[in-house]
Motif scaffolding. Structure first.
Motif, PDB file in Angstrom:
ATOM      1  N   THR A   1       0.830  -1.209   0.000  1.00  0.00           N
ATOM      2  CA  THR A   1       0.000   0.000   0.000  1.00  0.00           C
ATOM      3  C   THR A   1       0.864   1.258   0.000  1.00  0.00           C
ATOM      4  O   THR A   1       0.606   2.216  -0.744  1.00  0.00           O
ATOM      5  N   LYS A   2       1.913   1.237   0.822  1.00  0.00           N
ATOM      6  CA  LYS A   2       2.818   2.387   0.881  1.00  0.00           C
ATOM      7  C   LYS A   2       3.555   2.565  -0.441  1.00  0.00           C
ATOM      8  O   LYS A   2       3.719   3.699  -0.928  1.00  0.00           O
ATOM      9  N   HIS A   3       4.002   1.471  -1.046  1.00  0.00           N
ATOM     10  CA  HIS A   3       4.717   1.552  -2.323  1.00  0.00           C
ATOM     11  C   HIS A   3       3.806   2.102  -3.420  1.00  0.00           C
ATOM     12  O   HIS A   3       4.230   2.947  -4.225  1.00  0.00           O
ATOM     13  N   ASP A   4       2.564   1.644  -3.467  1.00  0.00           N
ATOM     14  CA  ASP A   4       1.619   2.141  -4.479  1.00  0.00           C
ATOM     15  C   ASP A   4       1.369   3.639  -4.300  1.00  0.00           C
ATOM     16  O   ASP A   4       1.311   4.394  -5.281  1.00  0.00           O
ATOM     17  N   LYS A   5       1.223   4.075  -3.053  1.00  0.00           N
ATOM     18  CA  LYS A   5       1.024   5.496  -2.785  1.00  0.00           C
ATOM     19  C   LYS A   5       2.250   6.301  -3.200  1.00  0.00           C
ATOM     20  O   LYS A   5       2.140   7.381  -3.798  1.00  0.00           O
ATOM     21  N   TYR A   6       3.427   5.773  -2.915  1.00  0.00           N
ATOM     22  CA  TYR A   6       4.674   6.447  -3.287  1.00  0.00           C
ATOM     23  C   TYR A   6       4.768   6.624  -4.802  1.00  0.00           C
ATOM     24  O   TYR A   6       5.142   7.696  -5.297  1.00  0.00           O
ATOM     25  N   GLU A   7       4.418   5.592  -5.551  1.00  0.00           N
ATOM     26  CA  GLU A   7       4.470   5.674  -7.014  1.00  0.00           C
ATOM     27  C   GLU A   7       3.463   6.676  -7.546  1.00  0.00           C
ATOM     28  O   GLU A   7       3.738   7.398  -8.515  1.00  0.00           O
ATOM     29  N   ARG A   8       2.296   6.754  -6.944  1.00  0.00           N
ATOM     30  CA  ARG A   8       1.304   7.758  -7.376  1.00  0.00           C
ATOM     31  C   ARG A   8       1.822   9.166  -7.121  1.00  0.00           C
ATOM     32  O   ARG A   8       1.631  10.081  -7.940  1.00  0.00           O
ATOM     33  N   LEU A   9       2.493   9.367  -5.992  1.00  0.00           N
ATOM     34  CA  LEU A   9       3.055  10.676  -5.678  1.00  0.00           C
ATOM     35  C   LEU A   9       4.185  11.047  -6.631  1.00  0.00           C
ATOM     36  O   LEU A   9       4.326  12.205  -7.026  1.00  0.00           O
ATOM     37  N   VAL A  10       5.001  10.073  -7.016  1.00  0.00           N
ATOM     38  CA  VAL A  10       6.078  10.322  -7.981  1.00  0.00           C
ATOM     39  C   VAL A  10       5.484  10.786  -9.311  1.00  0.00           C
ATOM     40  O   VAL A  10       5.992  11.726  -9.945  1.00  0.00           O
ATOM     41  N   LYS A  11       4.421  10.143  -9.750  1.00  0.00           N
ATOM     42  CA  LYS A  11       3.782  10.528 -11.020  1.00  0.00           C
ATOM     43  C   LYS A  11       3.203  11.941 -10.924  1.00  0.00           C
ATOM     44  O   LYS A  11       3.336  12.751 -11.855  1.00  0.00           O
ATOM     45  N   LEU A  12       2.553  12.255  -9.809  1.00  0.00           N
ATOM     46  CA  LEU A  12       2.010  13.605  -9.631  1.00  0.00           C
ATOM     47  C   LEU A  12       3.134  14.637  -9.634  1.00  0.00           C
ATOM     48  O   LEU A  12       3.002  15.720 -10.220  1.00  0.00           O
ATOM     49  N   SER A  13       4.244  14.311  -8.971  1.00  0.00           N
ATOM     50  CA  SER A  13       5.388  15.228  -8.935  1.00  0.00           C
ATOM     51  C   SER A  13       5.937  15.457 -10.331  1.00  0.00           C
ATOM     52  O   SER A  13       6.311  16.586 -10.691  1.00  0.00           O
TER      53      SER A  13
END
Length: 277
Positions: free
Chosen positions: A45-57
């Motif tokens: 769950t944390k990894h998926d959230k991290y990847e979504r944040l990277v894409k937004l960034s």
């Protein structure tokens, strides 16, 4: 003594009436296995959230860069306000992306995921501060920057709730974005000279000296990333001051259409000297 007695104690044998060993039921895992499955779910769950944040960034970085490129046109277009209005619209779209980051971080520790989106925030700070300088010839404050990052969650809006999501740019991201701003101001200086604008370089030189003094006041006591960018800031200031010096001393000797070429050559020489030293 018999052979059996000479060979030592005989091996123990399982009694004939002993019950057979039962295989562990995979449907009923042990407490340890259950705990590790919980850890796996949390990490995924944390990894998926991290990847979504990277894409937004990444999206924020791209749109912020486009805004900066757009703002450089103010030195060569007749209608400056039209360019600034378009830049405002682009930054509104960037803030929508930041609002999505704020939604992802609701109930989370910001600094657990900070590395995922810090690059985008720095680029956003650079774009907003560049626009603010063009309009007001001053530096936007961290408080004013953060006051624009209040978002109403969609679910809250449907339920009529008034509570908003507040996202706060960290002081480090703010300082790094301002340090990057100095490079854009240096480019603006060279472009302005090429367009025959003699006043803007001196305004930029004064402004950059103030920023440099502020960073020098922080010195090595600030974050490591900030001190790393101090060298680039000094380079930008040196190029602008060199341009101002040449305008003041030799401005009347150089044809207007040659000014930009002369200053670009001098800026390249400053870079070469820095690499040698």
């Amino acid at each position: 003594m018999s052979n059996a007695e000479g060979e030592g104690c005989p091996r123990s044998r399982k009694p004939d009436n002993a019950p057979p060993q039962r295989m562990k039921d995979p449907a009923n895992p042990s407490a340890v296995l259950s705990a590790f499955k919980t850890f796996q779910l949390e990490l995924d769950t944390k990894h998926d959230k991290y990847e979504r944040l990277v894409k937004l960034s990444r999206d924020i970085t791209i749109e912020s860069k486009r805004t900066i490129f757009l703002l450089h046109r103010v030195t060569s277009v007749p209608n400056v306000e039209e360019v600034l209005a378009e830049a405002d619209a682009k930054l509104d779209g960037v803030r929508v992306k930041i609002g999505q980051i704020a939604a992802e971080l609701r109930g989370e520790d910001l600094f657990q995921f900070h590395r995922a989106f810090t690059a985008g925030l720095q680029e956003y700070v650079e774009a907003v501060s560049f626009l603010h300088f063009i309009r007001h010839r001053s530096l936007i404050s961290l408080e004013e920057l953060n006051s624009r990052l209040l978002f109403l969650n969609d679910s809250d809006a449907k339920q009529g709730a008034s509570e908003a999501l507040a996202f706060q740019v960290t002081p480090t991201d703010y300082l790094l974005g301002v340090a990057d701003l100095t490079g854009e101001l240096m480019r603006m200086c060279i472009t302005s000279v090429g367009n025959g604008d003699i006043e803007t370089p001196f305004q930029l030189g004064h402004f950059l000296r103030q920023i440099h003094d502020g960073f020098a006041y922080i010195g090595n006591t600030g974050p490591y990333e900030v001190s790393k960018k101090l060298h680039t800031l000094k380079q930008s200031l040196a190029k602008v001051e060199d341009a101002c010096y040449a305008l003041r001393v030799r401005g009347s000797e150089i044809p207007t259409h040659m000014l930009a070429h002369v200053f670009s050559s001098r800026a390249a020489q400053i870079d070469a000297d820095d690499r040698v030293s």
